[in-house]
Scaffold this motif. Structure first.
Motif, PDB file in Angstrom:
ATOM      1  N   GLY A   1      38.537  43.775  39.795  1.00 28.20           N
ATOM      2  CA  GLY A   1      39.216  44.145  38.305  1.00 28.20           C
ATOM      3  C   GLY A   1      39.845  45.591  38.609  1.00 28.20           C
ATOM      4  O   GLY A   1      40.528  45.593  39.591  1.00 28.20           O
ATOM      5  N   TYR A   2      40.134  46.084  37.364  1.00 26.41           N
ATOM      6  CA  TYR A   2      40.995  47.170  37.417  1.00 26.41           C
ATOM      7  C   TYR A   2      40.084  48.461  36.687  1.00 26.41           C
ATOM      8  O   TYR A   2      39.508  48.428  35.663  1.00 26.41           O
ATOM      9  CB  TYR A   2      42.172  47.075  36.503  1.00 26.41           C
TER      10      TYR A   2
ATOM     11  N   THR B   1      45.373  38.122  38.537  1.00 26.43           N
ATOM     12  CA  THR B   1      44.468  39.031  39.366  1.00 26.43           C
ATOM     13  C   THR B   1      44.061  38.362  40.668  1.00 26.43           C
ATOM     14  O   THR B   1      43.702  38.843  41.818  1.00 26.43           O
ATOM     15  CB  THR B   1      43.555  39.429  38.577  1.00 26.43           C
ATOM     16  N   LEU B   2      43.350  36.897  40.567  1.00 22.64           N
ATOM     17  CA  LEU B   2      43.169  36.155  41.725  1.00 22.64           C
ATOM     18  C   LEU B   2      44.157  36.269  42.896  1.00 22.64           C
ATOM     19  O   LEU B   2      43.916  36.346  43.787  1.00 22.64           O
ATOM     20  CB  LEU B   2      42.578  34.718  41.370  1.00 22.64           C
ATOM     21  N   LEU B   3      45.300  35.750  42.628  1.00 25.44           N
ATOM     22  CA  LEU B   3      46.477  35.412  43.415  1.00 25.44           C
ATOM     23  C   LEU B   3      46.929  37.161  44.037  1.00 25.44           C
ATOM     24  O   LEU B   3      46.868  37.085  45.300  1.00 25.44           O
ATOM     25  CB  LEU B   3      47.689  35.093  42.910  1.00 25.44           C
ATOM     26  N   LYS B   4      46.646  37.899  43.250  1.00 20.94           N
ATOM     27  CA  LYS B   4      47.235  39.536  43.865  1.00 20.94           C
ATOM     28  C   LYS B   4      45.974  40.018  44.746  1.00 20.94           C
ATOM     29  O   LYS B   4      46.119  40.573  45.655  1.00 20.94           O
ATOM     30  CB  LYS B   4      47.189  40.479  42.527  1.00 20.94           C
ATOM     31  N   THR B   5      44.970  39.619  44.396  1.00 23.43           N
ATOM     32  CA  THR B   5      43.683  40.053  45.406  1.00 23.43           C
ATOM     33  C   THR B   5      43.837  39.012  46.729  1.00 23.43           C
ATOM     34  O   THR B   5      43.628  39.690  47.770  1.00 23.43           O
ATOM     35  CB  THR B   5      42.284  39.495  44.705  1.00 23.43           C
TER      36      THR B   5
ATOM     37  N   VAL C   1      45.665  43.618  44.861  1.00 25.59           N
ATOM     38  CA  VAL C   1      44.494  44.044  44.312  1.00 25.59           C
ATOM     39  C   VAL C   1      43.328  44.199  45.196  1.00 25.59           C
ATOM     40  O   VAL C   1      43.149  43.296  45.994  1.00 25.59           O
ATOM     41  CB  VAL C   1      44.205  43.426  42.949  1.00 25.59           C
ATOM     42  N   ASP C   2      42.703  45.331  45.200  1.00 23.40           N
ATOM     43  CA  ASP C   2      41.333  45.209  46.129  1.00 23.40           C
ATOM     44  C   ASP C   2      40.245  44.510  45.560  1.00 23.40           C
ATOM     45  O   ASP C   2      39.898  44.686  44.551  1.00 23.40           O
ATOM     46  CB  ASP C   2      41.176  46.858  46.453  1.00 23.40           C
TER      47      ASP C   2
END
Length: 237
Positions: A13-14, A45-49, A54-55
């Motif tokens: 998350g953020y 968020t899933l793809l960026k992780t 995204v960590d």
């Protein structure tokens, strides 16, 4: 068929806001997998992780049995991941320079060959090759973003809502182009709201409020009315 991507117990998350909850996902080499979900479901968020933007808070992400969790974004690209974000282009660069940037890690000969292949698949880009990306229409920019992501000849192309901003005609055109690359062995992981992308997928995950609500084949999804209701706001265009 060898496994290409595996995501186990992914949480992230953020700051103090959790977006993804215990997400499990896998795909084999050569597959096209669709992640369906409404706005706010956690798809981006899933793809960026997966890409490393995204960590992960906890869990595991593996590409061809190699852990990506501690890899930088550029190392993940070297490992074979291509990524189309919702924007996907650099507005201040020409079409040609955007494509060159997408093939940055290729040799000059391979970059030129791959660039010609992109122009063959996206003819409008050849016409606009000297134009700034900022001068293109929304549909043309999305096509450029897809071509830029394909330039590196990735093992796995990850796409974040490629239909966004496209007319129904261009959505159909993009799907047909992706089908061509998929038939050549390209693996695709596509996050979408547009159910037209079921035409290219073999399997589907439905993401609902950061959790996987369904995982199965396209036929299984289409055959179950109760599962289809899990789309919530997901519609065709």
């Amino acid at each position: 068929m060898a496994e290409l991507l595996r995501v186990n117990s992914l949480n992230t998350g953020y700051e103090d806001m959790q977006i993804l909850w215990d997400v499990h996902l896998w795909m084999n080499q050569g597959e096209c997998v669709l992640v369906l979900g409404s706005n706010g479901a956690g798809k981006t968020t899933l793809l960026k992780t997966l890409v490393g933007l995204v960590d992960a808070w906890s869990g595991e992400v593996e590409l061809a049995q190699q852990s990506l969790i501690k890899m930088s974004v550029d190392r993940r690209i070297h490992a074979g991941i291509g990524y189309l974000s919702e924007t996907g282009t650099i507005p201040s660069l020409t079409v040609e320079d955007n494509l060159r940037l997408g093939g940055f890690y290729l040799s000059r000969t391979e970059r030129e060959r791959r660039g010609n292949e992109m122009y063959e698949n996206f003819p409008i880009l050849r016409e606009k090759r000297k134009h700034l990306a900022d001068s293109l229409s929304g549909g043309q920019r999305k096509m450029l973003g897809a071509a830029k992501a394909l330039m590196s000849n990735p093992k796995l192309l990850i796409m974040d809502e490629p239909s966004a901003g496209l007319s129904p005609r261009l959505v159909t055109e993009l799907i047909e182009i992706l089908k061509g690359f998929h038939k050549q062995g390209l693996s695709l992981l596509i996050a979408e709201q547009n159910v037209k992308f079921l035409d290219i997928a073999e399997r589907v995950y439905v993401l609902d409020s950061g959790r996987i609500g369904f995982a199965g084949t396209v036929k299984e999804l289409q055959a179950d009315d109760a599962i289809r209701k899990a789309y919530f706001g997901v519609t065709g265009q």
